[in-house]
Design an enzyme around this catalytic site. Structure first.
Site, PDB file in Angstrom:
ATOM      1  N   ALA A   1     -22.528  49.096  -2.036  1.00 56.86           N
ATOM      2  CA  ALA A   1     -22.157  49.204  -3.192  1.00 56.86           C
ATOM      3  C   ALA A   1     -20.782  48.745  -3.694  1.00 56.86           C
ATOM      4  O   ALA A   1     -19.722  48.586  -2.740  1.00 56.86           O
ATOM      5  CB  ALA A   1     -22.137  50.520  -3.957  1.00 56.86           C
ATOM      6  N   ASP A   2     -20.390  48.055  -5.020  1.00 57.43           N
ATOM      7  CA  ASP A   2     -19.107  47.712  -5.420  1.00 57.43           C
ATOM      8  C   ASP A   2     -19.012  48.053  -6.913  1.00 57.43           C
ATOM      9  O   ASP A   2     -20.092  47.823  -7.539  1.00 57.43           O
ATOM     10  CB  ASP A   2     -18.839  46.426  -5.146  1.00 57.43           C
TER      11      ASP A   2
END
Length: 189
Positions: free
Chosen positions: A71-72
């Site tokens: 994730a970012d």
């Protein structure tokens, strides 16, 4: 209901993401890869979040027999990306800009199962009240938000005292849209 059949690997050092997966009842291990988090300049905030999440996932190579989650999270104010602050002055500038304004938080997520990647993003609008210089300095000095996009954590003082409302997922602002992740994991089963 999602029934976990494969081992899950979370590619994140974020304690908030670890906590969220635990609260979802998932059994997972953590594995990190060094990844260049730069991105092409022509991307929108949503595209940036997904692009970086996919770069993190690609770094794992062969992932057969397990599910990898990367994730970012991106904070955007009027289209400008507010990353992690370089220092106290940078954190102050970001928080001052966020005060009395609306901004968006985008989290891109990449799931890899059987070496097939599936990506998505979520967005939450966050509204903040006006704050004084003293309140901003208090926050920085006591909560040290140097590891957080936009210089704040929704789960700490800033989220409790400064954020007045949100449109969208709370957990997305923490760094992982768990509601959407749950549905995506079910669809991979």
């Amino acid at each position: 209901m999602y029934q976990q059949k494969l081992p899950i690997v979370l590619a994140s050092k974020s304690p908030r993401r670890h906590e969220l997966l635990k609260l979802m009842g998932l059994d997972f291990s953590v594995d990190l890869k060094d990844v260049d988090e730069s991105y092409p300049e022509n991307l929108s905030p949503a595209e940036i979040a997904v692009y970086v999440a996919e770069q993190k996932a690609t770094a794992f190579g062969d992932v057969s027999g397990k599910i990898v989650i990367t994730a970012d999270t991106i904070v955007a104010l009027d289209g400008e990306i507010l990353g992690k602050p370089r220092d106290k002055v940078h954190a102050y500038e970001m928080l001052k800009a966020l005060a009395a304004n609306k901004h968006e938080v985008y989290t891109g997520v990449a799931l890899v199962k059987d070496n097939k990647m599936h990506s998505f993003y979520d967005v939450t609008e966050v509204f903040c009240r006006a704050v004084s210089e003293e309140e901003i300095n208090f926050y920085i000095d006591n909560f040290k938000p140097f590891d957080k996009a936009g210089s704040y954590g929704i789960q700490d003082y800033w989220g409790l005292v400064v954020v007045t409302r949100m449109l969208g997922s709370y957990t997305n602002v923490m760094g992982l849209p768990t509601e959407r992740l749950y549905d995506e994991l079910k669809s991979l089963s």
